[in-house]
Motif scaffolding. Structure first.
Motif, PDB file in Angstrom:
ATOM      1  N   SER A 212      16.259  36.513 -38.612  1.00  0.00           N
ATOM      2  CA  SER A 212      14.788  36.327 -38.573  1.00  0.00           C
ATOM      3  C   SER A 212      14.162  35.201 -38.791  1.00  0.00           C
ATOM      4  O   SER A 212      13.005  34.832 -38.144  1.00  0.00           O
ATOM      5  N   ASN A 213      14.935  34.436 -39.530  1.00  0.00           N
ATOM      6  CA  ASN A 213      14.264  33.074 -39.894  1.00  0.00           C
ATOM      7  C   ASN A 213      14.109  32.106 -38.520  1.00  0.00           C
ATOM      8  O   ASN A 213      13.329  31.368 -38.604  1.00  0.00           O
ATOM      9  N   LEU A 214      15.062  32.410 -37.265  1.00  0.00           N
ATOM     10  CA  LEU A 214      14.659  31.884 -36.038  1.00  0.00           C
ATOM     11  C   LEU A 214      13.643  32.229 -35.543  1.00  0.00           C
ATOM     12  O   LEU A 214      12.697  31.374 -35.084  1.00  0.00           O
ATOM     13  N   MET A 215      13.081  33.476 -35.616  1.00  0.00           N
ATOM     14  CA  MET A 215      11.795  33.779 -35.215  1.00  0.00           C
ATOM     15  C   MET A 215      10.519  33.430 -36.014  1.00  0.00           C
ATOM     16  O   MET A 215       9.529  33.052 -35.495  1.00  0.00           O
ATOM     17  N   ALA A 216      10.784  33.511 -37.226  1.00  0.00           N
ATOM     18  CA  ALA A 216       9.744  32.895 -38.330  1.00  0.00           C
ATOM     19  C   ALA A 216       9.318  31.314 -38.225  1.00  0.00           C
ATOM     20  O   ALA A 216       8.176  31.171 -38.004  1.00  0.00           O
ATOM     21  N   TYR A 217      10.425  30.715 -37.800  1.00  0.00           N
ATOM     22  CA  TYR A 217      10.176  29.402 -37.726  1.00  0.00           C
ATOM     23  C   TYR A 217      10.196  29.020 -36.204  1.00  0.00           C
ATOM     24  O   TYR A 217      10.038  27.612 -36.003  1.00  0.00           O
ATOM     25  N   HIS A 218      10.223  29.787 -35.427  1.00  0.00           N
ATOM     26  CA  HIS A 218      10.285  29.190 -33.806  1.00  0.00           C
ATOM     27  C   HIS A 218      11.170  28.454 -33.718  1.00  0.00           C
ATOM     28  O   HIS A 218      11.192  27.549 -33.088  1.00  0.00           O
ATOM     29  N   ALA A 219      12.502  28.643 -34.417  1.00  0.00           N
ATOM     30  CA  ALA A 219      13.574  27.588 -34.244  1.00  0.00           C
ATOM     31  C   ALA A 219      14.658  28.294 -33.144  1.00  0.00           C
ATOM     32  O   ALA A 219      14.368  29.210 -32.509  1.00  0.00           O
ATOM     33  N   ARG A 220      15.539  27.487 -32.665  1.00  0.00           N
ATOM     34  CA  ARG A 220      16.725  28.019 -31.809  1.00  0.00           C
ATOM     35  C   ARG A 220      17.954  27.709 -32.383  1.00  0.00           C
ATOM     36  O   ARG A 220      18.079  26.561 -33.285  1.00  0.00           O
ATOM     37  N   ALA A 221      18.986  28.209 -31.996  1.00  0.00           N
ATOM     38  CA  ALA A 221      20.410  28.108 -32.365  1.00  0.00           C
ATOM     39  C   ALA A 221      21.099  27.936 -31.080  1.00  0.00           C
ATOM     40  O   ALA A 221      21.036  28.876 -30.048  1.00  0.00           O
TER      41      ALA A 221
END
Length: 357
Positions: A289-298
């Protein structure tokens, strides 16, 4: 040819590789025979040999996918390659399937990887599709005091991070973090720096950090000296002192270890890009969920399209990326000893196995 062609075969996991003679001189019409100058020893090879990672080709199989050499035989449709010095792509796409036609050749379902799908480069010769070969200007090699065997590592150790850096969109002024700077990671540092990134190198091995400190790293951090939150804070402090962005970091995970992947994930911030380049069989526990919370991508990264090889090679031949200081050549017939040495971390540079023709 007066000497028989020989390849070193993996017959079972962990058992000594054995030499076997073979005849390579009956290529299909679209294939070439390459007399091998050098083949790099990659972490992936060790994964097949020691860790039980399965190859697509049944055993026995010749490993090795970082290959350079001279074309000494061709099929009827590949005669233009005769006599040419080349690098063989580590992953060779078919070029005709739907994925290839749409520019997604790294997921080509018909791709051939030497040392996985077909016999690889720990040999005197190899038979490969001609499609995707990267021509090497030997005059430029000589003028830069680089041997053809040295550039074998371009086929994975350089081109894989080259694609990863290109895919992530690294540009001037971006803050780039490379976690794991031996082999692939060391070249990721150099390539990102060459494209204008401000690069922080992270590793647990001080020798590797020292080696890359003057090859493109603006800052080196030994992860053993920091708790996870402290490591991120150290990077934030560096960014602040250099008036760099506190957001949108571009993080390359190149260690291929569970601890390294967990460390890389912990560095995600707002708008970050996490690029997974290293491979491990170990499972990692993260909060996705950190990807969602930071609007990040992998982003994952498998190999490199052959069409990008010339640009990666040019980086080496122009001196923007150094290869020679990070490789060491050994005779091919010492392959079993070299595998052991690499497995136990006894070599500080990437081993390139050189046949005696």
């Amino acid at each position: 040819m007066t000497n028989a062609a020989v390849r070193w075969m993996m017959t079972r996991q962990g058992e000594p590789l054995v030499a076997a003679e073979f005849n390579p001189f009956s290529p299909a019409r679209d294939e070439v025979v390459v007399e091998i100058a050098g083949c790099g020893v990659c972490h992936t090879d060790l994964g097949y040999y020691y860790d039980g990672v399965r190859t697509k080709h049944d055993l026995p199989l010749t490993l090795g996918h970082e290959i350079s050499g001279h074309v000494v035989g061709t099929g009827s449709d590949a005669t233009r390659w005769a006599g040419q010095a080349v690098i063989v792509p580590a992953v060779i796409p078919c070029g005709t399937c739907d994925a290839c036609r749409r520019g997604k050749s790294t997921i080509c379902p018909n791709q051939k990887m030497p040392g996985n799908d077909i016999h690889g480069g720990f040999a005197t010769h190899i038979v490969v599709p001609a499609r995707g070969l990267c021509a090497v200007d030997e005059a430029r090699l000589k003028s830069n005091h680089i041997e053809l065997a040295d550039v074998s590592v371009i086929a994975d150790a350089v081109t894989t991070p080259y694609q990863a850096v290109a895919q992530a969109g690294v540009g001037v002024g971006d803050l780039v973090i490379v976690n794991g700077v031996g082999g692939v990671g060391g070249y990721a540092v150099q390539i990102a720096n060459a494209l204008g990134g401000i690069v922080i190198a992270v590793d647990v091995n001080q020798d590797k950090l020292d080696a890359i400190a003057h090859q493109g790293a603006a800052l080196t951090l030994n992860a053993r000296q920091f708790a996870p939150r402290e490591l991120k804070a150290a990077i934030q402090s560096f960014a602040k002192s250099g008036a760099l962005r506190q957001t949108e970091w571009i993080i390359f995970e190149c260690s291929g270890t569970r601890a390294g992947q967990e460390t890389a994930f912990s560095l995600i911030n707002h708008g970050a890009t996490l690029c997974v380049v290293g491979f491990t069989m170990d499972k990692v526990e993260i909060r996705l969920s950190n990807l969602m919370a930071y609007h990040a991508r992998a982003l994952g990264n498998w190999g490199c399209p052959p069409e990008l090889y010339p640009a990666a090679l040019d980086m080496v031949l122009s001196g923007r990326v150094k290869v020679a200081p990070f490789v060491e050549k050994h005779p091919l017939d010492e392959i079993n000893q070299i595998f052991e040495a690499v497995h136990h971390g006894e070599l500080k540079r990437r081993a390139v196995l050189v046949p005696t023709h």
